[in-house]
Design a protein around this motif. Structure first.
Motif, mmCIF file in Angstrom:
data_model
loop_
_atom_site.group_PDB
_atom_site.id
_atom_site.type_symbol
_atom_site.label_atom_id
_atom_site.label_comp_id
_atom_site.label_asym_id
_atom_site.label_seq_id
_atom_site.Cartn_x
_atom_site.Cartn_y
_atom_site.Cartn_z
ATOM 1 N N ALA A 56 48.883 42.508 39.844
ATOM 2 C CA ALA A 56 48.755 43.051 38.494
ATOM 3 C C ALA A 56 48.021 42.000 37.675
ATOM 4 O O ALA A 56 47.844 40.856 38.111
ATOM 5 C CB ALA A 56 50.120 43.365 37.896
ATOM 6 N N GLY A 57 47.582 42.376 36.465
ATOM 7 C CA GLY A 57 46.792 41.453 35.653
ATOM 8 C C GLY A 57 47.304 41.332 34.235
ATOM 9 O O GLY A 57 48.451 41.670 33.934
ATOM 10 N N LEU A 58 46.444 40.855 33.361
ATOM 11 C CA LEU A 58 46.782 40.594 31.969
ATOM 12 C C LEU A 58 45.797 41.329 31.068
ATOM 13 O O LEU A 58 44.584 41.174 31.211
ATOM 14 C CB LEU A 58 46.730 39.091 31.687
ATOM 15 C CG LEU A 58 47.022 38.634 30.258
ATOM 16 C CD1 LEU A 58 48.454 38.980 29.861
ATOM 17 C CD2 LEU A 58 46.787 37.122 30.119
ATOM 18 N N ASN A 59 46.319 42.131 30.143
ATOM 19 C CA ASN A 59 45.485 42.831 29.180
ATOM 20 C C ASN A 59 45.024 41.853 28.109
ATOM 21 O O ASN A 59 45.859 41.309 27.374
ATOM 22 C CB ASN A 59 46.281 43.979 28.547
ATOM 23 C CG ASN A 59 45.425 44.861 27.653
ATOM 24 O OD1 ASN A 59 44.573 44.377 26.921
ATOM 25 N ND2 ASN A 59 45.681 46.163 27.703
ATOM 26 N N PRO A 60 43.727 41.585 27.990
ATOM 27 C CA PRO A 60 43.244 40.578 27.041
ATOM 28 C C PRO A 60 43.329 41.011 25.584
ATOM 29 O O PRO A 60 43.097 40.193 24.685
ATOM 30 C CB PRO A 60 41.791 40.367 27.471
ATOM 31 C CG PRO A 60 41.389 41.662 28.089
ATOM 32 C CD PRO A 60 42.617 42.190 28.763
ATOM 33 N N ASP A 61 43.654 42.280 25.344
ATOM 34 C CA ASP A 61 43.779 42.768 23.968
ATOM 35 C C ASP A 61 45.209 42.681 23.453
ATOM 36 O O ASP A 61 45.442 42.343 22.294
ATOM 37 C CB ASP A 61 43.281 44.211 23.876
ATOM 38 C CG ASP A 61 41.807 44.347 24.226
ATOM 39 O OD1 ASP A 61 41.013 43.474 23.804
ATOM 40 O OD2 ASP A 61 41.453 45.299 24.940
ATOM 41 N N THR A 62 46.158 42.981 24.327
ATOM 42 C CA THR A 62 47.567 43.000 23.906
ATOM 43 C C THR A 62 48.389 41.882 24.515
ATOM 44 O O THR A 62 49.511 41.630 24.082
ATOM 45 C CB THR A 62 48.210 44.332 24.312
ATOM 46 O OG1 THR A 62 48.224 44.430 25.756
ATOM 47 C CG2 THR A 62 47.427 45.514 23.748
ATOM 48 N N TYR A 63 47.861 41.244 25.560
ATOM 49 C CA TYR A 63 48.541 40.192 26.323
ATOM 50 C C TYR A 63 49.813 40.706 27.000
ATOM 51 O O TYR A 63 50.733 39.957 27.292
ATOM 52 C CB TYR A 63 48.807 38.954 25.451
ATOM 53 C CG TYR A 63 47.489 38.354 25.013
ATOM 54 C CD1 TYR A 63 46.734 37.604 25.896
ATOM 55 C CD2 TYR A 63 46.976 38.613 23.750
ATOM 56 C CE1 TYR A 63 45.489 37.097 25.522
ATOM 57 C CE2 TYR A 63 45.732 38.111 23.367
ATOM 58 C CZ TYR A 63 44.999 37.355 24.257
ATOM 59 O OH TYR A 63 43.773 36.877 23.886
ATOM 60 N N GLU A 64 49.807 41.993 27.275
ATOM 61 C CA GLU A 64 50.827 42.590 28.110
ATOM 62 C C GLU A 64 50.303 42.656 29.547
ATOM 63 O O GLU A 64 49.108 42.528 29.795
ATOM 64 C CB GLU A 64 51.166 43.995 27.611
ATOM 65 C CG GLU A 64 51.798 44.020 26.238
ATOM 66 C CD GLU A 64 52.086 45.428 25.761
ATOM 67 O OE1 GLU A 64 53.143 45.637 25.146
ATOM 68 O OE2 GLU A 64 51.237 46.316 26.008
ATOM 69 N N VAL A 65 51.217 42.872 30.472
ATOM 70 C CA VAL A 65 50.800 43.028 31.860
ATOM 71 C C VAL A 65 49.946 44.282 31.986
ATOM 72 O O VAL A 65 50.126 45.256 31.250
ATOM 73 C CB VAL A 65 52.034 43.085 32.793
ATOM 74 C CG1 VAL A 65 52.817 44.368 32.610
ATOM 75 C CG2 VAL A 65 51.629 42.898 34.248
ATOM 76 N N LYS A 66 48.999 44.248 32.927
ATOM 77 C CA LYS A 66 48.036 45.337 33.082
ATOM 78 C C LYS A 66 48.014 45.803 34.539
ATOM 79 O O LYS A 66 47.979 44.990 35.465
ATOM 80 C CB LYS A 66 46.639 44.850 32.677
ATOM 81 C CG LYS A 66 45.537 45.875 32.856
ATOM 82 C CD LYS A 66 44.180 45.279 32.466
ATOM 83 C CE LYS A 66 43.050 46.276 32.650
ATOM 84 N NZ LYS A 66 41.731 45.686 32.282
ATOM 85 N N ILE A 67 48.023 47.121 34.733
ATOM 86 C CA ILE A 67 47.836 47.698 36.063
ATOM 87 C C ILE A 67 46.351 47.615 36.394
ATOM 88 O O ILE A 67 45.520 48.147 35.661
ATOM 89 C CB ILE A 67 48.300 49.167 36.109
ATOM 90 C CG1 ILE A 67 49.733 49.307 35.593
ATOM 91 C CG2 ILE A 67 48.161 49.711 37.533
ATOM 92 C CD1 ILE A 67 50.746 48.535 36.367
ATOM 93 N N LEU A 68 45.998 46.965 37.472
ATOM 94 C CA LEU A 68 44.585 46.731 37.782
ATOM 95 C C LEU A 68 43.911 47.903 38.486
ATOM 96 O O LEU A 68 42.719 48.136 38.313
ATOM 97 C CB LEU A 68 44.446 45.462 38.625
ATOM 98 C CG LEU A 68 44.824 44.156 37.921
ATOM 99 C CD1 LEU A 68 44.670 42.976 38.877
ATOM 100 C CD2 LEU A 68 43.976 43.942 36.666
ATOM 101 N N ASP A 69 44.650 48.636 39.301
ATOM 102 C CA ASP A 69 44.050 49.768 40.015
ATOM 103 C C ASP A 69 45.065 50.910 40.057
ATOM 104 O O ASP A 69 45.787 51.077 41.054
ATOM 105 C CB ASP A 69 43.633 49.357 41.426
ATOM 106 C CG ASP A 69 42.775 50.409 42.113
ATOM 107 O OD1 ASP A 69 42.732 51.555 41.636
ATOM 108 O OD2 ASP A 69 42.141 50.079 43.138
ATOM 109 N N PRO A 70 45.146 51.711 38.980
ATOM 110 C CA PRO A 70 46.149 52.783 38.931
ATOM 111 C C PRO A 70 46.069 53.751 40.100
ATOM 112 O O PRO A 70 47.094 54.284 40.543
ATOM 113 C CB PRO A 70 45.830 53.484 37.602
ATOM 114 C CG PRO A 70 45.152 52.448 36.769
ATOM 115 C CD PRO A 70 44.355 51.621 37.741
ATOM 116 N N SER A 71 44.867 53.995 40.626
ATOM 117 C CA SER A 71 44.730 54.954 41.722
ATOM 118 C C SER A 71 45.376 54.454 43.011
ATOM 119 O O SER A 71 45.718 55.253 43.890
ATOM 120 C CB SER A 71 43.258 55.267 41.978
ATOM 121 O OG SER A 71 42.565 54.115 42.453
ATOM 122 N N VAL A 72 45.537 53.169 43.122
ATOM 123 C CA VAL A 72 46.212 52.580 44.282
ATOM 124 C C VAL A 72 47.664 52.258 43.962
ATOM 125 O O VAL A 72 48.567 52.531 44.750
ATOM 126 C CB VAL A 72 45.484 51.303 44.751
ATOM 127 C CG1 VAL A 72 46.302 50.563 45.813
ATOM 128 C CG2 VAL A 72 44.109 51.654 45.308
#
Length: 383
Positions: A56-72
């Motif tokens: 998983a990654g980091l959302n640079p706008d909200t600094y919340e965790v980010k799902i990198l590939d929702p389709s997977v």
């Protein structure tokens, strides 16, 4: 002779019984071709003690965790349900622990540096990360920030990293918190308050590989257990697993928290002078991309007699070269070399071993038994 290491130290075992085996799963392996496609359904739930889903990654706008590939990662819109299927492996093996790994090389460092420096951004990251792993039933979180103070970071990252980890641990409660860290001395010195972070996390996953690669113009081992006899004269005496392990312990990481990384892939060059085929041979990057996963390398050896396999008596890792195929020279691991590394980890009293990544092993058993490298590691740790 260091090549005889395994046999020479059996009399002085410090001993861990059944050390942990951390296995990273690279979720993008679902896109691989030519025998490398790998899904959560290909995972043997009894193979490793801990499975880590990358990334998983980091959302640079909200600094919340980010799902990198929702389709997977997710089930929505006919997705592959990676998260859910991954944690569901515990239904077959209740002893298994699953973690979500956040970060990785491609994520960079700059945004993590910004997040770690601000209390509100840290709170957003912690809250969203804890919610995500609880939602999908993970047993903990692995943070792979590559690297604090580096690649756009600031010197304050060294202490901010500890603060972030303290807040993550508080948010996680009884869930696991692990980190992936560098094995390179310059990065270790700049990036980590080792006593501080070691006091917080449950395990430290040492990325003890990529010591050598095509950024250098000579051949060498990807993950040498010990220094080559000629390393010191080239200023390379710090680029080996033994130095990294001992340095982390010396700087304050308890050995029982340190998990030693083993690569399930090789590093390769093209030889410049075909009369020089050993270590430190002049070399350059190959002219085309090559799959360096063990599953692919072992199949190449089976399908062609042109590969020359060498076990240099001064080193613990094999290499191979092929003068009919772009003069390729590849350093890699085989079942014997990973056993040597696992024995080292066991005998040094380390927590165990980590592999990057399980989908690069011979998971279909095309060259022998399925998952031969990981199985060899777990067998050696259990001795």
């Amino acid at each position: 002779m260091k090549a005889l290491y395994l046999f020479g130290i059996l009399a002085s075992i410090l001993a861990l019984t059944d050390g942990v085996t951390f296995c990273y799963y690279a979720s993008w392996a679902v896109y691989n071709h030519w025998g490398g496609e790998f899904h959560t359904s290909d995972i043997d739930p009894y193979l490793c003690t801990h499975l880590l889903y990358a990334f998983a990654g980091l959302n640079p706008d909200t600094y919340e965790v980010k799902i990198l590939d929702p389709s997977v990662d997710l089930c929505i819109d006919d997705g592959l349900c990676g998260f859910s299927n991954f944690t569901a492996l515990k239904e077959e093996n209740p002893e298994l622990k699953t973690l979500l790994s956040i970060g990785g090389w491609s994520e960079g460092s700059k945004n993590y540096s910004i997040m770690a420096s601000d209390p509100d951004y840290r709170a957003a990251f912690v809250s969203s990360s804890v919610n995500l792993i609880q939602q999908y039933g993970f047993d903990g979180l692995d943070l792979d920030w590559e690297y604090p103070t580096q690649r756009g970071g600031t010197p304050k990252d060294k202490e901010n990293f500890v603060t972030l980890l303290e807040e993550l641990k508080a948010g996680l409660g009884d869930l696991l918190l692990t980190i992936a860290v560098s094995a390179g001395k310059p990065t270790i010195d700049k990036s980590y308050n080792i006593p501080g972070l070691s006091a917080v996390v449950d395990y430290v996953n040492l990325m003890s590989y990529d010591f050598h690669g095509t950024w250098e113009h000579f051949t060498h081992a990807n993950s040498p257990l010990f220094a080559h006899p000629d390393d010191e004269e080239h200023g390379l005496e710090f680029l080996n697993v033994d130095f990294a392990v001992q340095y982390w312990i010396q700087k304050g990481c308890p050995p029982e928290k340190l998990v030693m990384g083993i690569p399930l892939y090789g590093q390769g060059w093209s030889l410049i002078d075909t009369n020089q085929t050993g270590f430190f041979a002049p070399a350059k990057a190959p002219s085309h991309g090559i799959d360096m996963g063990y599953y692919k390398l072992c199949m190449g050896q089976i399908s062609s007699d042109d590969w020359v396999i060498v076990h240099d008596e001064s080193m613990n890792e094999p290499y191979e070269y092929n003068l009919s195929k772009d003069n390729l020279w590849i350093s890699y691991e085989d079942p014997d070399s990973v056993r040597l590394k696992a024995a080292y980890a066991r005998d040094q009293g380390l927590a165990g071993c980590m592999v990057w990544s399980m989908n690069l092993d011979d998971f279909n058993g095309n060259c022998g038994r399925p998952y031969d490298l990981i199985t060899s590691i777990t067998e050696e740790l259990a001795k």
